[in-house]
Design a protein around this motif. Structure first.
Motif, mmCIF file in Angstrom:
data_model
loop_
_atom_site.group_PDB
_atom_site.id
_atom_site.type_symbol
_atom_site.label_atom_id
_atom_site.label_comp_id
_atom_site.label_asym_id
_atom_site.label_seq_id
_atom_site.Cartn_x
_atom_site.Cartn_y
_atom_site.Cartn_z
ATOM 1 N N ALA A 120 0.829 -1.220 0.000
ATOM 2 C CA ALA A 120 0.000 0.000 0.000
ATOM 3 C C ALA A 120 0.861 1.268 0.000
ATOM 4 O O ALA A 120 0.367 2.348 -0.322
ATOM 5 C CB ALA A 120 -0.945 0.004 1.207
ATOM 6 N N VAL A 122 3.167 1.736 -2.047
ATOM 7 C CA VAL A 122 3.594 1.913 -3.430
ATOM 8 C C VAL A 122 2.393 2.109 -4.363
ATOM 9 O O VAL A 122 2.424 2.921 -5.281
ATOM 10 C CB VAL A 122 4.414 0.679 -3.910
ATOM 11 N N VAL A 123 1.323 1.346 -4.089
ATOM 12 C CA VAL A 123 0.161 1.337 -4.983
ATOM 13 C C VAL A 123 -0.790 2.478 -4.623
ATOM 14 O O VAL A 123 -1.150 2.639 -3.452
ATOM 15 C CB VAL A 123 -0.570 -0.020 -4.893
ATOM 16 N N GLU A 124 -1.194 3.225 -5.605
ATOM 17 C CA GLU A 124 -2.153 4.316 -5.384
ATOM 18 C C GLU A 124 -3.576 3.769 -5.504
ATOM 19 O O GLU A 124 -3.774 2.644 -5.957
ATOM 20 C CB GLU A 124 -1.919 5.405 -6.445
ATOM 21 N N PRO A 125 -4.595 4.520 -5.105
ATOM 22 C CA PRO A 125 -5.979 4.077 -5.316
ATOM 23 C C PRO A 125 -6.225 3.869 -6.814
ATOM 24 O O PRO A 125 -5.739 4.649 -7.638
ATOM 25 C CB PRO A 125 -6.821 5.226 -4.768
ATOM 26 N N PHE A 148 -8.054 -0.601 -2.029
ATOM 27 C CA PHE A 148 -7.371 0.079 -3.128
ATOM 28 C C PHE A 148 -8.338 0.692 -4.136
ATOM 29 O O PHE A 148 -7.943 1.505 -4.963
ATOM 30 C CB PHE A 148 -6.437 -0.891 -3.870
ATOM 31 N N TRP B 5 6.418 5.257 -0.282
ATOM 32 C CA TRP B 5 7.758 4.641 -0.286
ATOM 33 C C TRP B 5 8.869 5.680 -0.407
ATOM 34 O O TRP B 5 9.999 5.442 -0.022
ATOM 35 C CB TRP B 5 7.857 3.644 -1.438
ATOM 36 N N PRO B 29 -3.591 2.837 0.847
ATOM 37 C CA PRO B 29 -3.001 3.542 -0.287
ATOM 38 C C PRO B 29 -3.355 5.030 -0.213
ATOM 39 O O PRO B 29 -4.259 5.419 0.515
ATOM 40 C CB PRO B 29 -3.667 2.891 -1.495
ATOM 41 N N ALA B 30 -2.631 5.825 -0.954
ATOM 42 C CA ALA B 30 -2.953 7.249 -1.058
ATOM 43 C C ALA B 30 -2.531 7.690 -2.451
ATOM 44 O O ALA B 30 -1.908 6.929 -3.185
ATOM 45 C CB ALA B 30 -2.230 8.035 0.028
#
Lengths: 210, 277
Positions: A120, A122-125, A148, B5, B29-30
């Motif tokens: 999470a 690294v990964v965006e919505p 996500f 990150w 996540p954002a």
């Protein structure tokens, strides 16, 4: 059903098939920059081939769970935007890295789809979560990764009956998975992926949020 | 935790970025691309994605190598266990043959004889004791066979090129003798040639014996099946290609089918010498 932009039916030596534009990855047939998307080797390809309303228009941001060697996710990256590819087994990831080499919008991650807190950061919505994990607890993986999805995002999942229980009737397995998925998701369409994949259920769903 | 990150990273620090991709975490996540731009980590979103592609590629490549490297140690344990089981089964089979001969006359030798006794009748206590020992012997041989099957399944994933050239079991034995795939990749091919012949090598170094021409690679058809006078050449050629294969497997992981072809041609030339003389 309309195909997403960047996916079309294309002729390969007289045979028409789904296709995307990009560098070939797994020895698939090509014609110019078009590469054949074989629904026998791709559950998402089979979902499109079977006319499921995936809601894909092209250009979406995608989280792909269970990317394996990159067969399907390479096609996804061909017609979508930023594409995060999660796979847990190191061996196939070597090939996934080859597929990602020529695709600047494909981000490979050696991570466990059951531990979303490990990616999470690294990964965006995303607009779309594609899920093809052949492990037990596929509904749980979908629930864990619901965080996500944007509010109007889509889950496109291929559920493999044999991964849940090899002895049970696939119909019973699918009923149980549908019920478990319904806790977090509103199911829009579920269709079996025959004749391309036996005992697999294609699922289109959106997160329940009010 | 709600940090991406890249939080607090120098944009040009590759090692730190790789570390973060691998080991970082966040609860949710954002919009990381936007946050990276806001934080000055990237000039714009497309620069961010370029950087993300570089670092996820590097981090994932390194993580795959780490995971597979750990698998080479599993292979080392398995092949050592297989060798132990084989050796012990053979030792016990000799004991069984000796004991069985004393009771039933000369009936045979080896694990096969032990198997026949394990399945036979036992009329008295002595026969029952002998049969029990025979069963253990056969079971150990079965264990060796199932370990061999495990090695044949897993070695090609750990060292694909080496397994293709050497066969999975010899590949695993070489990795085991070296202590791991990395150690094997770092050895000169002259060392690979005599791995497993350490006793003969030290005897030679003390000046009391000729230099060994081959170690465990003698089990390869290309050495064993080459006539005696040319075996040294065959062993040297094979060891050379096996070293290259081990290095490719360790450092890049690519498949190099041409290695096999080159080795085939080299051995063919060595074996053809016979006709010239």
């Amino acid at each position: 059903m309309t195909l997403p932009e960047g996916v079309e039916r294309h002729g390969f030596d007289g045979e028409t098939s789904l296709a995307t534009r990009g560098e070939p990855v797994y020895g698939e047939r090509t014609d110019g920059e078009w590469r054949r998307w074989d629904p026998h080797r791709s559950k998402l390809g089979a979902m499109l081939e079977n006319g499921m309303e995936t809601g894909l228009d092209g250009g979406e941001t995608v989280l792909y769970l269970g990317a394996a060697a990159g067969t399907t996710v390479s096609h996804v990256a061909d017609f979508c935007g930023p594409t995060y590819a999660v796979e847990f087994a190191p061996r196939p990831v070597r090939e996934l890295l080859d597929a990602a080499e020529t695709r600047g919008n494909l981000f490979p991650l050696l991570k466990d789809a059951r531990k979303p807190e490990r990616y999470a950061h690294v990964v965006e919505p995303v607009d779309v979560v594609v899920q093809d994990v052949a492990t037990r607890g596929q509904a749980r993986v979908a629930a864990l990764n619901e965080r996500f999805l944007d509010d109007d995002g889509r889950l496109l999942a291929a559920v493999k009956a044999r991964s849940e229980d090899v002895t049970a009737d696939p119909d019973d397995v699918f009923d149980a998975v549908r019920e478990e998925l319904s806790a977090e998701y509103e199911l829009l369409e579920t269709t079996r992926l025959e004749p391309y994949h036996e005992d697999h259920l294609g699922v289109v769903a959106r997160p329940r949020r009010d | 935790m709600t940090n991406g990150w890249f939080a607090g990273l120098d944009p040009d620090d590759d090692a730190a970025a790789v570390e973060r991709i691998q080991a970082g975490r966040a609860d949710a996540p954002a919009d990381w691309p936007q946050r990276a731009v806001d934080a000055g980590f990237a000039a714009d979103e497309s620069t961010y994605y370029e950087r993300l592609h570089e670092v996820t590629m590097a981090a994932t490549r390194a993580a795959v190598q780490d995971r597979e490297r750990a698998d080479d140690q599993q292979l080392v344990h398995a092949v050592r266990a297989m060798v132990d089981c084989e050796r012990t089964a053979n030792e016990l089979a000799e004991r069984v043959a000796e004991w069985g001969g004393s009771r039933h006359g000369d009936g045979g030798s080896g694990v096969k004889y032990a198997r026949s006794l394990a399945e036979g009748d036992a009329d008295d206590e002595g026969d029952r004791a002998l049969r029990s020992l025979s069963e253990r012997t056969a079971a150990l041989a079965d264990e060796a066979a199932s370990l061999r099957a495990y090695i044949e399944r897993t070695a090609p994933a750990v060292a694909p090129n080496l397994s293709t050239l050497a066969g999975p079991v010899l590949a695993a034995r070489l990795i085991s003798l070296a202590g791991g795939l990395e150690q094997l990749a770092k050895k000169p091919s002259g060392t690979v040639q005599v791995l497993g012949a350490e006793d003969a090598l030290f005897a030679h170094l003390k000046g009391s014996a000729p230099s060994p021409k081959h170690g465990v690679i003698f089990t390869h058809e290309y050495v064993r099946g080459t006539r005696r006078e040319d075996r040294g050449s065959a062993a040297r050629a094979l060891a050379g290609k096996l070293s290259i294969a081990a290095r490719v497997d360790h450092y890049s992981g690519d498949r190099r089918p041409e290695l096999e072809r080159e080795l085939d041609e080299r051995i063919e030339r060595i074996r053809a010498r016979e006709g010239d003389e």
